[in-house]
Write an enzyme that holds these catalytic residues in place. Structure first.
Site, PDB file in Angstrom:
ATOM      1  N   LYS A 100      91.578  34.971  55.198  1.00 47.56           N
ATOM      2  CA  LYS A 100      90.333  34.207  55.239  1.00 47.56           C
ATOM      3  C   LYS A 100      90.640  32.741  54.922  1.00 47.56           C
ATOM      4  O   LYS A 100      91.468  32.448  54.062  1.00 47.56           O
ATOM      5  CB  LYS A 100      89.352  34.753  54.199  1.00 47.56           C
ATOM      6  CG  LYS A 100      88.681  36.054  54.596  1.00 47.56           C
ATOM      7  CD  LYS A 100      87.768  36.560  53.494  1.00 47.56           C
ATOM      8  CE  LYS A 100      86.617  35.607  53.243  1.00 47.56           C
ATOM      9  NZ  LYS A 100      85.658  36.142  52.235  1.00 47.56           N
ATOM     10  N   HIS A 102      88.066  30.757  54.042  1.00 47.71           N
ATOM     11  CA  HIS A 102      86.919  30.328  53.252  1.00 47.71           C
ATOM     12  C   HIS A 102      86.761  31.272  52.073  1.00 47.71           C
ATOM     13  O   HIS A 102      87.491  32.259  51.952  1.00 47.71           O
ATOM     14  CB  HIS A 102      85.643  30.325  54.107  1.00 47.71           C
ATOM     15  CG  HIS A 102      85.309  31.684  54.662  1.00 47.71           C
ATOM     16  ND1 HIS A 102      85.943  32.201  55.780  1.00 47.71           N
ATOM     17  CD2 HIS A 102      84.432  32.636  54.249  1.00 47.71           C
ATOM     18  CE1 HIS A 102      85.460  33.412  56.045  1.00 47.71           C
ATOM     19  NE2 HIS A 102      84.548  33.703  55.129  1.00 47.71           N
TER      20      HIS A 102
END
Length: 217
Positions: A100, A102
């Site tokens: 990821k 974020h």
């Protein structure tokens, strides 16, 4: 002994089936094990209990659990719940396939990886998942300490080439240096079938025994 109860559970749930099944290796196996069919709350709770028992009886000491994506994620959570019920409240972590960019980011989710780590998976076919787990655990600062699986097929990983006479489990133990704890093995399964009063199960003894004689280690 936990093996008979585990094998009975697998048969009742259809996780362990008998017949003729073509494996990725091309071999025709008289039995097939699909841990993905532990797909209800009661089933996964039972599986978690057997993993916890096998780990406890092995004498292997560990500080946390790691479940490789994807099946290992559910397994690690189930085993952590059962260990906590038994008074051992241990952290667990797992990886995601795609990092990821974020939120918390990265590929690892859950507790921080540290100390002696027990890797939890369903089976070991080629050792790829274990090697990947070892790399991630070391990179995060932990120490890969052992692996626990549901079933050890106890068969040669391949029919030719380097390491052909080793099973996937033996490869992990000898080449990667990690002990492997299995809830049950092919030998346990054969013993269960031979002792069974159910003619529908005992009828499979010959084919399973012949398969082990041809491909077993």
């Amino acid at each position: 002994m936990h093996q008979p109860g585990f094998i009975r559970l697998c048969i009742d749930l259809g996780v362990l089936r008998f017949g003729e099944f073509k494996l990725k290796s091309g071999r025709l196996s008289p039995y097939f094990f699909n841990a993905g069919l532990f797909n209800t709350g009661r089933a996964i709770a039972g599986l978690g209990r057997y993993y916890a028992r096998a780990a406890a009886l092995s004498g292997v000491e560990f500080d946390m659990l790691f479940g490789p994506a994807y099946k290992g994620i559910t397994l690690a959570a189930a085993v952590a719940v059962e260990l906590a019920r038994l008074g051992h409240n241990l952290p667990f972590a797992y990886n995601r396939k795609e990092a990821k960019d974020h939120g918390e980011g990265g590929t690892l989710v859950g507790a921080g990886v540290a100390g002696r780590v027990l890797i939890i998976d369903d089976v070991i076919s080629a050792g790829t998942s274990v090697r990947e787990s070892i790399s991630m655990i070391k990179a995060a600062g932990g120490t890969p300490h052992a692996v626990t699986i549901a079933l050890d097929r106890q068969e040669k990983a391949s029919d030719e080439g380097e390491g052909a006479q080793l099973s996937a489990v033996q490869f992990v133990e000898r080449q990667l240096g990690l002990p492997v704890v299995a809830i049950a093995t092919l030998a346990d399964l054969l013993q269960y079938l031979r002792a069974s009063a159910d003619p529908g199960l005992s009828a499979h003894v010959g084919r399973v025994a012949a398969y082990r004689e041809r491909y077993g280690v």
